[in-house]
Design a protein around this motif. Sequence first.
Motif, PDB file in Angstrom:
ATOM      1  N   LEU A   1       1.012  -1.285  -0.038  1.00 36.68           N
ATOM      2  CA  LEU A   1      -0.037  -0.039  -0.034  1.00 36.68           C
ATOM      3  C   LEU A   1       0.859   1.166   0.033  1.00 36.68           C
ATOM      4  O   LEU A   1       1.624   1.246   0.694  1.00 36.68           O
TER       5      LEU A   1
ATOM      6  N   ASN B   1      -8.769  -3.616  -1.059  1.00 38.60           N
ATOM      7  CA  ASN B   1     -10.194  -3.628  -0.397  1.00 38.60           C
ATOM      8  C   ASN B   1     -10.130  -4.764   0.667  1.00 38.60           C
ATOM      9  O   ASN B   1      -9.160  -5.061   1.181  1.00 38.60           O
TER      10      ASN B   1
ATOM     11  N   TRP C   1      -7.644  -7.559   0.744  1.00 36.89           N
ATOM     12  CA  TRP C   1      -6.190  -7.347   0.416  1.00 36.89           C
ATOM     13  C   TRP C   1      -5.120  -8.170   1.139  1.00 36.89           C
ATOM     14  O   TRP C   1      -4.058  -8.641   0.700  1.00 36.89           O
TER      15      TRP C   1
ATOM     16  N   MET D   1      -9.885   0.749   5.163  1.00 37.99           N
ATOM     17  CA  MET D   1      -9.732   1.509   3.713  1.00 37.99           C
ATOM     18  C   MET D   1     -11.097   1.513   2.965  1.00 37.99           C
ATOM     19  O   MET D   1     -11.645   0.828   2.090  1.00 37.99           O
TER      20      MET D   1
ATOM     21  N   ALA E   1     -10.417   6.415  -1.553  1.00 38.16           N
ATOM     22  CA  ALA E   1      -9.456   5.712  -2.334  1.00 38.16           C
ATOM     23  C   ALA E   1      -8.508   6.823  -2.995  1.00 38.16           C
ATOM     24  O   ALA E   1      -7.448   6.681  -3.465  1.00 38.16           O
TER      25      ALA E   1
ATOM     26  N   THR F   1      -5.579   4.387  -0.971  1.00 37.52           N
ATOM     27  CA  THR F   1      -5.723   3.074  -0.919  1.00 37.52           C
ATOM     28  C   THR F   1      -5.204   2.440  -2.043  1.00 37.52           C
ATOM     29  O   THR F   1      -5.492   1.205  -2.398  1.00 37.52           O
TER      30      THR F   1
END
Length: 358
Positions: free
Chosen positions: A76, A215, A218, A240, A245, A249
């Motif tokens: 991430l 999401n 993940w 998240m 977003a 994210t």
Amino acid sequence: MRRRLLIAAAVLALGGCAGTPPQDKAGELAVGKFKSALQDGVLLLRPARGSMQVVTAQGQARIEQPLANEAHTRFLVGSISKWITTVAVLRLVDQGRVDLDKPITFYLPELPRESGRVTVRHLLSNTSGIPNGLAQALKQDRAATENSKLTPSQGALRYGAGAPGFEPGTKFDYSFTNWVLVGAIVEKLTGLDFQQAIKTLVLQPAGVRDTGFANDAWTSMPQAALAYDKEKSKRKMSAMPPMVAASGTVYSTAADLVAIADAVYAGDLLSGKSRAELLTVQHAEENYALGGRVRDIGSGAAKRRVIWNGGVIGGYKTLLVYAPADGAAVVLLNNTDIDQSDQNKLAEALLDELLQAH
């Protein structure tokens, strides 16, 4: 001599072991002086566009299994997401669908009249003055806000409808809510959900395959690094929700981040005018342009203007440093909550070595 000692000190503070020696001479010189880079993560070095990328990976992507970090491990990238979002907005500018200096109420007329003082440029430079309604919601009920399934368009109306608290453009406020509003504008203009819009506008044209949006799945995604605290005793992961977003994210790899930067600054993804916007500082005290920071690094012949995009989300600490003039790049991806100041010092030292050697 003193400069080399300072560089060595920055490296020793982070520990680790070296990767495979590169073939590129400038990269070889840099790696030769830096026998370590990250305690846990991935380091990418590239002296210039067209030269070989040197990638070193070490530590664990997942401690419980265990699973080692590798060159293609996905992390991430936190606020580097804002820069990718901004590239998408500038593509819409190039298509004549967005004007950076138009009021956001032109695109989101459902917002209150007071929001008409705010432009798209203000959102992208974190100078809108719109109250951070999302941060306030997190304080009031963190669990409900983090578990929310609101889209950016829905979140914009719930959390971004406050009147500006200061004259837009006069102050810097690093607010999630700015980016919920940006996400809503992208959705409104494209007719797509935000994540699909970014794939269509940026990721697919850039030709990257290991970049997307995290999401709930993940933690089970192949090649995904999980984040831990400094002691590596427990996971340090952040929620998240879809509405954030645009600000944090995105997941990616070191190579993909450089590929996106190449497409932006050396390809035809953006017009020259839009590339210039990405390099124009909007708030001098923060070195903040649109969607990220811009700094001058080095001196003399080695001086470069670079994009300096850092990201934090949970225990992930990430940094993309890229010189648009020649493509010199340093990428640092960490998943054990390294201090940002240490990461920044190491990046400066590495980039200096690359520029001096090239």
